[in-house]
Design a protein around this motif. Sequence first.
Motif, short mmCIF file in Angstrom:
data_model
loop_
_atom_site.label_atom_id
_atom_site.label_comp_id
_atom_site.label_asym_id
_atom_site.label_seq_id
_atom_site.Cartn_x
_atom_site.Cartn_y
_atom_site.Cartn_z
N THR A 90 -7.95 -3.11 1.83
CA THR A 90 -7.65 -1.84 2.51
C THR A 90 -6.91 -2.13 3.81
O THR A 90 -7.37 -2.93 4.62
CB THR A 90 -8.95 -1.08 2.83
N PHE A 107 0.83 -1.19 0.00
CA PHE A 107 0.00 0.00 0.00
C PHE A 107 0.87 1.25 0.00
O PHE A 107 1.85 1.34 0.75
CB PHE A 107 -0.92 0.00 1.22
N SER A 108 0.50 2.21 -0.83
CA SER A 108 1.24 3.46 -0.93
C SER A 108 0.67 4.51 0.02
O SER A 108 -0.26 4.25 0.77
CB SER A 108 1.19 3.97 -2.38
N PHE A 109 1.26 5.71 -0.03
CA PHE A 109 0.78 6.86 0.73
C PHE A 109 0.82 6.60 2.24
O PHE A 109 -0.12 6.91 2.97
CB PHE A 109 -0.64 7.25 0.29
N SER A 110 1.92 6.02 2.71
CA SER A 110 2.08 5.74 4.13
C SER A 110 3.41 6.30 4.62
O SER A 110 4.39 6.37 3.86
CB SER A 110 2.05 4.23 4.40
N ASP A 111 3.46 6.67 5.88
CA ASP A 111 4.69 7.11 6.52
C ASP A 111 5.43 5.88 7.03
O ASP A 111 4.96 5.21 7.97
CB ASP A 111 4.37 8.06 7.67
N GLY A 156 4.43 -0.37 2.69
CA GLY A 156 3.62 0.65 3.34
C GLY A 156 3.36 0.44 4.82
O GLY A 156 2.55 1.16 5.40
#
Length: 429
Positions: free
Chosen positions: A400, A97-101, A365
């Motif tokens: 998700t 999963f992308s868009f993760s810290d 992610g």
Amino acid sequence: MMRSLVLFALGLSKVAYAAVIDQELDEGIPDTGLDTGPWTAGQVPPIAQMITANDFQIAAKNSMRARDYAYFRTGVLDEITYINNLNIWKKIRLNGFSFSDVSDVNLATTILGYEFSAPFFFAPAASAGRAHPDAEASIIRAAGNAGILYVPSISSTLDIEEKAAAAVDGQIMFHQQYIWSNDTRLRDELARIEAGGFRALFLTVDNTGVVGVRSRYERFSNSGNSAHSSSFTIEALNHLRTLTDLPIVPKGLKTAHDIKLCAELGFPAVYLSNHGGRQVDGVPTAVEILLDLHLQYPEVFDQIEIYTDGGVRRGTHIMALLALGVRAVGMGRPPIFANVFGEAGVTRLINILRQEMITEMMNMGQADVNHWFGNTTFINTRQIELEYFGAPLSVPTSSTPFIHPSPPGGSGSASNVTAKRGTMYMAMD
């Protein structure tokens, strides 16, 4: 192009003849581009060439005596389970999963409440002295300095006291034990293990009376009687619990039924294992047994910790098992093969696995191992489910990611994960 491994065979003229070994075909491990051409048969190659766990196996085959290598490498009968352990990973897909810290990386976890720097450990494997003169001592030091768990075999080259003495300051070790038919021997070893400061017992329960027919090794030595009890019942198990104050973890469970039974009997953890394919040929892999446990008794994941092993050679293998609800993942053969280099080899193996896990977790992610336990959103096991059950499991998986709590002493909320499948949960990290 497959690289060849030069093995030595001395003829009457003392000339070394080469045997071409296909790594994937003959050993069941993938070709990593390792060039063994310049190696000298019978000698340990340069350690700098070891960049995967599988490389150590090829190095061990090149440098160990043939009978000693066969002792560790062998499986039983046609080695179907041995090969399946290595190949099951090809059937698992990972969801990233992308868009993760992912700036805060963490591999640290607890096993039976003790803190360790990574969720993998070195499992019992007998006779480490076949690989290196330091035997188990070099594995102990490497594990202790790295802060990971090592569980030496009761059939070690070193005796119990020597292993205890080899520990580094503050090191936590468990110890493996068999149920011997000789009760006096059993009581003596339990007392020595406790006196040596080992904190728990991995009780192997899948080797009763006789060793499996390990054809590859029987070319050098007969299997024969194992001296283990052949009448190991629930009553015998409960009797053992009266002989020691150490926590007992039954090792060698191969069915969801037995895992559920041990949970009902009050054990703090279980060790799911097919003994590296060395006892019974044709039994399921750890992944298949875990899927069956999810199907039949998902509540068990919240009741006890679950450990497993079997063909684990990559950081992604560890991650897949954690996502299936496992608390810690064991490896038996890899540290033995790495031990042909002594402590430096075992340390290098640990660093390779840690770096693989860190890299893959960040790229997927989620860089905190605590959010991997039982989190099936990270894996797709439908191909295995179709083959093993005849159809995918009835509960759909989610695409998700989400975070769930990891209860103290538990393996993560795997049963909660099962209940949440098919429902969208937004990631909170």
